[in-house]
Design an enzyme around this catalytic site. Structure first.
Site, mmCIF file in Angstrom:
data_model
loop_
_atom_site.group_PDB
_atom_site.id
_atom_site.type_symbol
_atom_site.label_atom_id
_atom_site.label_comp_id
_atom_site.label_asym_id
_atom_site.label_seq_id
_atom_site.Cartn_x
_atom_site.Cartn_y
_atom_site.Cartn_z
ATOM 1 N N SER A 134 0.859 -1.189 0.000
ATOM 2 C CA SER A 134 0.000 0.000 0.000
ATOM 3 C C SER A 134 0.887 1.228 0.000
ATOM 4 O O SER A 134 2.042 1.182 0.480
ATOM 5 C CB SER A 134 -0.876 -0.004 1.256
ATOM 6 O OG SER A 134 -1.528 1.244 1.446
ATOM 7 N N TYR A 147 -2.632 -1.651 10.260
ATOM 8 C CA TYR A 147 -2.716 -1.839 8.814
ATOM 9 C C TYR A 147 -1.454 -1.308 8.144
ATOM 10 O O TYR A 147 -0.824 -1.994 7.328
ATOM 11 C CB TYR A 147 -3.947 -1.127 8.252
ATOM 12 C CG TYR A 147 -4.056 -1.218 6.748
ATOM 13 C CD1 TYR A 147 -4.678 -2.308 6.149
ATOM 14 C CD2 TYR A 147 -3.523 -0.227 5.923
ATOM 15 C CE1 TYR A 147 -4.769 -2.407 4.766
ATOM 16 C CE2 TYR A 147 -3.607 -0.323 4.548
ATOM 17 C CZ TYR A 147 -4.233 -1.415 3.966
ATOM 18 O OH TYR A 147 -4.306 -1.509 2.602
#
Length: 246
Positions: A134, A147
């Site tokens: 990400s 995350y």
């Protein structure tokens, strides 16, 4: 990429990528926990294979691997798409449960998948492992600390995997999405997130343009990916700090 397995592809980027690859003539198998979703995908998109898999359960991963080895012996590509993203208030002891769940899915899941499928991929004439990190691996979103941490770990793991597989038949690619309009964190209508079709268009173009690419970086994610190198880290972190603030 000829025979592609994408666990975690029952929605969002995973399903979108599966459909794009299928449209290009690839044999595609999607995996997920919910049988009803898999059945619907198979019915709506004839030719796409499905397999039930829970990446938090090592036995389920082994069973899926063995099933696919029988049904799709030419499987040459694994895309470790599965992931979850939940906000955490680190002042709340309940955040530990979110953190443990996130690590189990986002980090241990891909590691278990790669460990299970790599021996088979190494027997193919040419194969690919694509991990999914990400932009938040490079500059974190403070609302989702675990995350971010798992995605940074996926990036680091991918780098090591690529080096260890140097000279083998397995190519290692890291897909680095920006915020994208999916149900992850309820971003399907977010103005700051990239439209899903635009993201998929650019990803497919990048894959075609550079078969040897180590990272797939759409233009939108370079704001985060290159923040340190370009001296913008603090500015980007400030912007991200304002998102999902309670």
């Amino acid at each position: 990429m000829n025979v592609v397995f994408i666990p975690g592809a029952t929605s969002g980027i995973g399903l979108g990528l599966a459909l794009r690859l299928h449209a290009e003539g690839k044999t595609v198998v999607v995996g997920g926990r919910r049988t009803e979703l898999l059945e619907r995908i198979a019915a709506e998109h004839p030719g796409i294979g499905t397999v039930t898999i829970d990446i938090t359960d090592p036995a389920s991963i082994t069973a899926a691997r063995d099933d696919l080895a029988t049904r799709f012996p030419g499987l040459d590509t694994l895309i470790t798409m599965a992931g979850i993203m939940e906000p955490e208030d680190l002042r709340d002891p309940a955040s530990l449960e979110v953190a443990e769940r996130t690590v189990e899915v986002n980090l241990l899941g891909p590691i278990r998948l790669i460990t299970a499928f790599l021996p088979g991929l190494l027997t193919q004439p040419a194969a690919t492992v694509m991990t999914v990190s990400s932009g938040l691996a490079y500059v974190p979103l403070p609302a989702t600390p675990t995350y971010n941490a798992t995605k940074a770990a996926v990036h680091s793991y991918t780098e090591s995997l690529r080096v260890q597989l140097t000279g083998s038949n397995v190519r290692v690619i890291e897909l680095v999405p920006p915020a994208t309009r999916t149900t992850l964190m309820g971003q399907q209508n977010s103005e700051v997130a990239m439209p899903l079709d635009d993201f998929l268009d650019e990803v497919m173009s990048l894959l075609r343009a550079d078969p040897k690419a180590e990272q797939i970086l759409v233009e939108r994610v370079k704001w985060q990916r290159n923040a340190v190198a370009e001296g913008r880290y603090s500015d980007v972190l400030t912007v991200l700090s304002g998102r999902y603030r309670s």
